[in-house]
Design a protein around this motif. Structure first.
Motif, PDB file in Angstrom:
ATOM      1  N   GLY A  46      28.175   7.524   0.841  1.00 53.43           N
ATOM      2  CA  GLY A  46      27.771   8.851   1.295  1.00 53.43           C
ATOM      3  C   GLY A  46      26.658   9.439   0.462  1.00 53.43           C
ATOM      4  O   GLY A  46      26.793  10.547  -0.066  1.00 53.43           O
ATOM      5  N   TRP A  47      25.551   8.714   0.341  1.00 51.70           N
ATOM      6  CA  TRP A  47      24.419   9.154  -0.466  1.00 51.70           C
ATOM      7  C   TRP A  47      23.382   9.843   0.422  1.00 51.70           C
ATOM      8  O   TRP A  47      23.427   9.754   1.654  1.00 51.70           O
ATOM      9  N   ASP A  48      22.427  10.515  -0.228  1.00 50.63           N
ATOM     10  CA  ASP A  48      21.236  10.988   0.458  1.00 50.63           C
ATOM     11  C   ASP A  48      20.017  10.320  -0.169  1.00 50.63           C
ATOM     12  O   ASP A  48      20.147   9.478  -1.069  1.00 50.63           O
ATOM     13  N   GLY A  49      18.827  10.685   0.303  1.00 44.54           N
ATOM     14  CA  GLY A  49      17.621  10.037  -0.197  1.00 44.54           C
ATOM     15  C   GLY A  49      17.415  10.212  -1.689  1.00 44.54           C
ATOM     16  O   GLY A  49      17.016   9.270  -2.388  1.00 44.54           O
ATOM     17  N   ASP A  50      17.675  11.418  -2.205  1.00 48.42           N
ATOM     18  CA  ASP A  50      17.492  11.664  -3.638  1.00 48.42           C
ATOM     19  C   ASP A  50      18.418  10.793  -4.472  1.00 48.42           C
ATOM     20  O   ASP A  50      18.004  10.246  -5.502  1.00 48.42           O
ATOM     21  N   GLY A  54       0.816  -1.205   0.000  1.00 48.65           N
ATOM     22  CA  GLY A  54       0.000   0.000   0.000  1.00 48.65           C
ATOM     23  C   GLY A  54       0.852   1.257   0.000  1.00 48.65           C
ATOM     24  O   GLY A  54       2.086   1.205  -0.014  1.00 48.65           O
ATOM     25  N   ASP A  55       0.201   2.404   0.064  1.00 44.84           N
ATOM     26  CA  ASP A  55       0.915   3.676  -0.004  1.00 44.84           C
ATOM     27  C   ASP A  55       1.678   4.001   1.277  1.00 44.84           C
ATOM     28  O   ASP A  55       2.495   4.924   1.287  1.00 44.84           O
ATOM     29  N   ARG A  56       1.434   3.234   2.339  1.00 41.35           N
ATOM     30  CA  ARG A  56       2.156   3.477   3.598  1.00 41.35           C
ATOM     31  C   ARG A  56       3.495   2.743   3.646  1.00 41.35           C
ATOM     32  O   ARG A  56       4.296   2.969   4.551  1.00 41.35           O
ATOM     33  N   VAL A  86       7.822   2.111  -6.055  1.00 42.40           N
ATOM     34  CA  VAL A  86       8.888   1.576  -5.201  1.00 42.40           C
ATOM     35  C   VAL A  86      10.008   2.596  -5.036  1.00 42.40           C
ATOM     36  O   VAL A  86      10.519   2.815  -3.928  1.00 42.40           O
ATOM     37  N   ALA A  87      10.408   3.249  -6.125  1.00 44.60           N
ATOM     38  CA  ALA A  87      11.444   4.281  -6.026  1.00 44.60           C
ATOM     39  C   ALA A  87      10.983   5.431  -5.122  1.00 44.60           C
ATOM     40  O   ALA A  87      11.767   5.965  -4.335  1.00 44.60           O
ATOM     41  N   ALA A  88       9.711   5.788  -5.222  1.00 44.88           N
ATOM     42  CA  ALA A  88       9.196   6.888  -4.395  1.00 44.88           C
ATOM     43  C   ALA A  88       9.121   6.509  -2.920  1.00 44.88           C
ATOM     44  O   ALA A  88       9.255   7.366  -2.039  1.00 44.88           O
ATOM     45  N   PHE A  89       8.897   5.211  -2.628  1.00 42.53           N
ATOM     46  CA  PHE A  89       8.832   4.734  -1.245  1.00 42.53           C
ATOM     47  C   PHE A  89      10.189   4.809  -0.550  1.00 42.53           C
ATOM     48  O   PHE A  89      10.276   4.734   0.673  1.00 42.53           O
ATOM     49  N   ALA A  90      11.273   4.891  -1.317  1.00 37.66           N
ATOM     50  CA  ALA A  90      12.615   4.656  -0.782  1.00 37.66           C
ATOM     51  C   ALA A  90      13.185   5.888  -0.085  1.00 37.66           C
ATOM     52  O   ALA A  90      12.953   7.028  -0.491  1.00 37.66           O
ATOM     53  N   ASP A  91      13.964   5.625   0.949  1.00 32.57           N
ATOM     54  CA  ASP A  91      14.760   6.641   1.624  1.00 32.57           C
ATOM     55  C   ASP A  91      16.121   6.024   1.928  1.00 32.57           C
ATOM     56  O   ASP A  91      16.325   4.821   1.714  1.00 32.57           O
ATOM     57  N   TYR A  92      17.031   6.814   2.440  1.00 38.20           N
ATOM     58  CA  TYR A  92      18.409   6.328   2.599  1.00 38.20           C
ATOM     59  C   TYR A  92      19.035   6.890   3.869  1.00 38.20           C
ATOM     60  O   TYR A  92      18.788   8.037   4.255  1.00 38.20           O
ATOM     61  N   ARG A  93      19.868   6.036   4.515  1.00 37.06           N
ATOM     62  CA  ARG A  93      20.670   6.464   5.656  1.00 37.06           C
ATOM     63  C   ARG A  93      22.093   5.936   5.460  1.00 37.06           C
ATOM     64  O   ARG A  93      22.274   4.730   5.245  1.00 37.06           O
ATOM     65  N   GLN A  94      23.065   6.808   5.537  1.00 36.32           N
ATOM     66  CA  GLN A  94      24.446   6.338   5.552  1.00 36.32           C
ATOM     67  C   GLN A  94      24.702   5.705   6.908  1.00 36.32           C
ATOM     68  O   GLN A  94      24.421   6.308   7.951  1.00 36.32           O
ATOM     69  N   ALA A  95      25.218   4.482   6.924  1.00 41.08           N
ATOM     70  CA  ALA A  95      25.358   3.772   8.195  1.00 41.08           C
ATOM     71  C   ALA A  95      26.443   2.716   8.099  1.00 41.08           C
ATOM     72  O   ALA A  95      26.644   2.092   7.051  1.00 41.08           O
ATOM     73  N   TRP A 108      19.110   6.104  -8.001  1.00 41.60           N
ATOM     74  CA  TRP A 108      19.763   4.812  -8.266  1.00 41.60           C
ATOM     75  C   TRP A 108      18.735   3.693  -8.336  1.00 41.60           C
ATOM     76  O   TRP A 108      18.780   2.849  -9.245  1.00 41.60           O
ATOM     77  N   ALA A 109      17.790   3.686  -7.386  1.00 35.65           N
ATOM     78  CA  ALA A 109      16.766   2.634  -7.362  1.00 35.65           C
ATOM     79  C   ALA A 109      15.916   2.672  -8.632  1.00 35.65           C
ATOM     80  O   ALA A 109      15.596   1.624  -9.211  1.00 35.65           O
ATOM     81  N   ALA A 110      15.554   3.873  -9.096  1.00 40.75           N
ATOM     82  CA  ALA A 110      14.758   3.989 -10.317  1.00 40.75           C
ATOM     83  C   ALA A 110      15.520   3.429 -11.509  1.00 40.75           C
ATOM     84  O   ALA A 110      14.943   2.725 -12.364  1.00 40.75           O
TER      85      ALA A 110
END
Length: 475
Positions: free
Chosen positions: A45-49, A33-35, A74-83, A54-56
């Motif tokens: 050293g990436w950010d969400g954008d 779903g959309d959630r 799926v690409a829009a659902f994605a976020d990123y954390r450097q860890a 990359w995912a797209a």
């Protein structure tokens, strides 16, 4: 149902080729779903954008079978954390939140203990789940230690040791063919079956995966997990249900029944080799030791074969041969169940009845039964094959596994004791190979692999006759 997945090692090949397309398949099928949210984590050293871009791109490359709407979602659902997956503070920032999260460790097995320890120190929301890719540990001792760490973090039913082979349509059909057809189950024993060959031979060479493969090799990468899982499905007793307890109990029974190899067995019932330079089709392939990133001192094998026997009422006297190789001349990915010969032939001397073979083709997925029929006259025998092709699955294998993770159904995941038993089976082989009991042989890329032992030559010829449809007296 969990609606949040955090992938550690998110910028790697596994995410690009399998996890992202699997999520697109789930979205297209109406399961996301959309959630839903995907959190990628890596040292990059990436950010969400940057991660969404990359995912797209990876979805356009590897997920073209799915609608653009699903890929874009799926690409829009994605976020990123450097860890750093070994740093509890970094891990805590990735998994933070009140809702449960499925933590997917798309990492080399050597990092699993460090990652699980960091997750323990970081803390997970109630109801969270842990997903680990094979191989589960690096040997029996490390598998036991990893299971101990996981038990301190989450309940066993929240641990998903995934093996995507178990979600393949043909693999599932091994059980379907056995248990839903009365004509087969009475014959499914050593009285009628001489040998089961479980094979994953591929023309694919290293293809830039030295960072992972050179530390693992064919035995740990394929035989210890994928092929042993197939052995379990072929050899298991009929379960009461296909629920997680009944199915996994019967699989563990199979592994426990495997007769451990002695040093003598390791010498005479196992082979290892690696490819030298050659050609596969029009493509020149360098020797494995010359591939970028390979350390020849590791003596990593690209071909592994092990013959096993089961000490059980059903299977005593049947040989199970597990084999996998890279950079071979043809793809052969199948479970071949070879039946014993008939006791008498009343057809004179024109032709010969080859053993019946039931083949579960894994890629492409299909089912073939090799028989012997009457040729041009009543005294002539000729090979026949009956072939069925499987309907395309509703979900790709990784899509099925991710859906099981989100729903909390562990039936197709590997239980902790099962993972340990699989390492126990191959422990004598690992020790024998480390002690050089078995020589490292070589085979040219594009060939059929290392030359068989003299006692195997006739069996290999039988395979080729059936595979190519040749008469028995072919040159």
């Amino acid at each position: 149902m969990i609606e949040r997945i955090a992938v550690f090692g998110a910028t790697g090949d596994l995410t690009a080729r399998y996890l992202l397309p699997a999520l697109a398949a789930l979205r297209a099928a109406g399961h996301l779903g959309d959630r839903f949210r995907l959190i990628g984590a890596s040292r990059e050293g990436w950010d969400g954008d940057r991660f969404r871009e990359w995912a797209a791109g990876q979805l356009d490359r590897h997920g073209q079978a799915f609608p653009a709407e699903a890929r874009n979602a799926v690409a829009a659902f994605a976020d990123y954390r450097q860890a750093d997956v070994t740093d509890a503070a970094d891990v805590a920032r990735v998994v933070a939140g009140e809702d449960p999260v499925a933590v997917y460790l798309a990492l080399p097995p050597a990092l699993f203990p460090h990652a699980v320890t960091a997750l323990h120190d970081a803390g997970l929301p109630a109801g969270s789940r842990i997903v680990l890719e094979k191989p589960f540990g690096e040997d029996l001792d490390s598998a036991r230690e990893l299971n101990r760490l996981l038990a301190d973090l989450v309940p066993e039913e929240a641990v998903f040791r995934v093996d995507h082979f178990l979600a393949m349509t043909t693999v599932q059909n091994v059980l379907g063919s056995r248990l839903a057809n009365r004509v087969l189950e009475p014959l499914w024993n050593s009285t009628h079956i001489a040998e089961v060959e479980i094979v994953w031979d591929e023309t694919l060479a290293l293809e830039g995966r030295a960072g992972y493969y050179d530390t693992v090799g064919a035995l740990k990468d394929m035989v210890q997990n994928h092929l042993l899982q197939l052995l379990c499905l072929v050899a298991m007793e009929p379960p009461i249900t296909l629920g997680e307890r009944d199915l996994r109990d019967r699989k563990v029974d199979v592994l426990r029944s495997v007769r451990l190899l002695t040093d003598h067995d390791v010498v005479h019932r196992t082979r290892r080799a690696r490819y030298t330079s050659g050609r596969i089709g029009d493509h020149a392939v360098p020797a494995y030791v010359d591939e970028e990133g390979v350390d020849p001192r590791r003596r990593t094998e690209t071909f592994a074969e092990v013959e096993l026997e089961l000490d059980s009422w059903r299977w005593s006297g049947t040989t199970f041969r597990l084999r996998s190789g890279k950079a071979l001349g043809r793809d052969r990915k199948e479970v071949a169940v070879r039946f014993r010969s008939v006791p008498h032939l009343p057809f004179g001397h024109e032709g010969q009845a080859l053993p019946n073979v039931l083949r579960f083709q894994l890629e492409p997925e299909g089912l073939t039964l090799d028989l012997t029929g009457i040729g041009s006259s009543a005294q002539t025998l000729t090979p026949l094959s009956l072939t069925a092709r499987m309907e395309p699955p509703a979900l790709p294998a990784y899509g099925r596994l991710l859906l099981d993770v989100m729903k909390g159904d562990p039936a197709l995941s590997i239980r902790g004791d099962e993972a340990e038993e699989a390492w126990r089976v191959l422990a004598p082989v690992l020790r024998g190979w480390e002690s050089d009991l078995v020589p490292m042989r070589e085979y040219p890329a594009g060939s059929d692999g290392p030359a068989p032992r003299p006692d195997e030559a006739g069996q290999r010829r039988s395979d080729l006759l059936y595979a190519e449809g040749l008469p028995d007296d072919a040159p």
